[in-house]
Design an enzyme around this catalytic site. Structure first.
Site, short mmCIF file in Angstrom:
data_model
loop_
_atom_site.label_atom_id
_atom_site.label_comp_id
_atom_site.label_asym_id
_atom_site.label_seq_id
_atom_site.Cartn_x
_atom_site.Cartn_y
_atom_site.Cartn_z
N HIS A 29 -3.31 7.03 1.79
CA HIS A 29 -3.76 5.72 1.35
C HIS A 29 -5.13 5.45 1.94
CE1 HIS A 29 -4.22 1.50 0.84
NE2 HIS A 29 -3.92 1.20 2.08
N ASN B 178 -10.23 -0.41 0.05
CA ASN B 178 -8.78 -0.33 0.05
C ASN B 178 -8.25 -0.98 -1.23
OD1 ASN B 178 -6.02 -0.78 0.39
ND2 ASN B 178 -6.20 -1.35 2.55
N CYS C 145 0.81 -1.22 0.00
CA CYS C 145 0.00 0.00 0.00
C CYS C 145 0.84 1.28 0.00
CB CYS C 145 -0.94 0.00 1.20
SG CYS C 145 -2.07 -1.41 1.22
#
Length: 336
Positions: free
Chosen positions: A257, A287, A116
């Site tokens: 993020h 996500n 990520c």
């Protein structure tokens, strides 16, 4: 040190997501959960999921084509393609397949894996090639299809993830629009978030056993990852701001993020950044790992929120554990 007068500008963005939308209510058919349980804990209301006919190459190529078009160049102008991903179509790498799909015959292409944090790590990596004068036009893609590696019986993780791709074009520029950055890693906390290979012994010849197996579904210690993010992300942004020689009140947009709305809220609150400066599309995508920051940026650009000259603080964080921040101005020139 970079050659005098050689800097970078981010001149184009693009994004793509699978057509299939799965909202929280649909997930109740898969696992014991509810829309209220998911949305109150994460802020996620739906996610895009790739079908078995979708590929990372296709998603990334669509996002890349949009970014290239916005930058006003052609694929043949590209010198380098960096694909930030943890879910390549091919374990040997997917960037070269994207290069072929785009027709970017001059471009060197390689994958970068930092989960990520991948987009921020990729942004800093791309900038170094330009700053040294080696390359002029770089395509950076963040793309992941994490649905391939989710345990759909684990309600603690399966509700979190979605699929997608985002891309930006970086070009050589007289003034350097990457104002500052800071990257960090801590392998002592690696066990908090994994997509690990599990080998099974297979006797090849007498006395020699090799490991055959595959990657296991994503496992995560949610509490530890939350604690890590809330503590480390503000710190790394502050470090990047210090290197950029600007203060937090000079930030126009905070793009984190997109992992959990509570993390976004906590970081903004700790840094005293108003909510109207925080870009969030987590509710619609979940996500998307390395894709989350570039998708969020591209949507904000398309909506007219992010304008030329705006100062963006972007921070990625996740498996590794890894985290980083980059402070940059959007576009090539203030007057554009």
């Amino acid at each position: 040190m970079k050659p005098s007068g050689v800097g970078i500008a981010i001149t184009g963005s693009g994004s793509a997501a699978p057509a299939e939308i799965v909202d929280n209510q649909k997930l109740t058919q898969v696992v014991d959960t509810s829309d209220e349980w998911i949305s109150t804990r994460t802020g996620i209301r739906q996610r895009r999921l790739a079908t078995n006919q979708d590929s990372l190459t296709a998603l990334a190529s669509v996002a890349a084509q949009k970014a290239i078009a916005m930058a006003g160049i052609t694929p043949s102008d590209l010198d380098l393609i960096i694909l930030a991903t943890s879910t390549a179509d091919d374990l040997f790498g997917t960037a070269c397949k994207i290069q072929a799909e785009l027709g970017a015959h001059r471009a060197v292409a390689f994958d970068l894996t930092a989960a990520c944090s991948g987009f921020v790590f990729g942004l800093v990596t791309a900038a170094q090639y330009i700053r040294t004068g080696v390359y002029q036009n770089v395509l950076l893609i963040g793309a992941d299809i994490l649905s391939r590696w989710v345990d759909w019986s684990d309600r603690g993780t399966c509700v979190l993830f979605g699929d997608g791709a985002g891309a930006v074009v970086l070009q050589a520029n007289e003034s350097d629009r990457l104002l500052g950055f800071e990257l960090r890693s801590d392998g002592t906390q690696n066990n908090c978030l994994n997509l690990a290979y599990q080998a099974q012994p297979k006797e090849l010849v007498d006395g020699v056993a090799i490991g055959h197996g595959t990657y296991q579904p994503i496992t995560m210690n949610g509490k530890e990852v939350y604690r890590f993010a809330v503590q480390k992300v503000p710190e790394v942004i502050e470090k990047a701001l210090f290197r950029a020689e600007i203060t937090v009140d000079q930030i126009d947009w905070l793009v984190l993020h997109q992992a959990n709305q509570r993390i976004l809220d906590a970081v903004a609150q700790r840094m005293k950044i108003p909510n109207d400066k925080v870009i969030s599309n987590l509710a619609l995508y979940g996500n998307t790992s390395a894709a989350s920051i570039p998708i969020a940026i591209d949507e904000a650009v398309q909506e007219g929120k992010i304008k030329h000259g705006d100062i963006i603080a972007a921070s990625g964080f996740g498996a590794g554990l890894s985290w980083g921040a980059a402070i940059f101005k959007w576009g090539r020139n203030e007057e554009c």
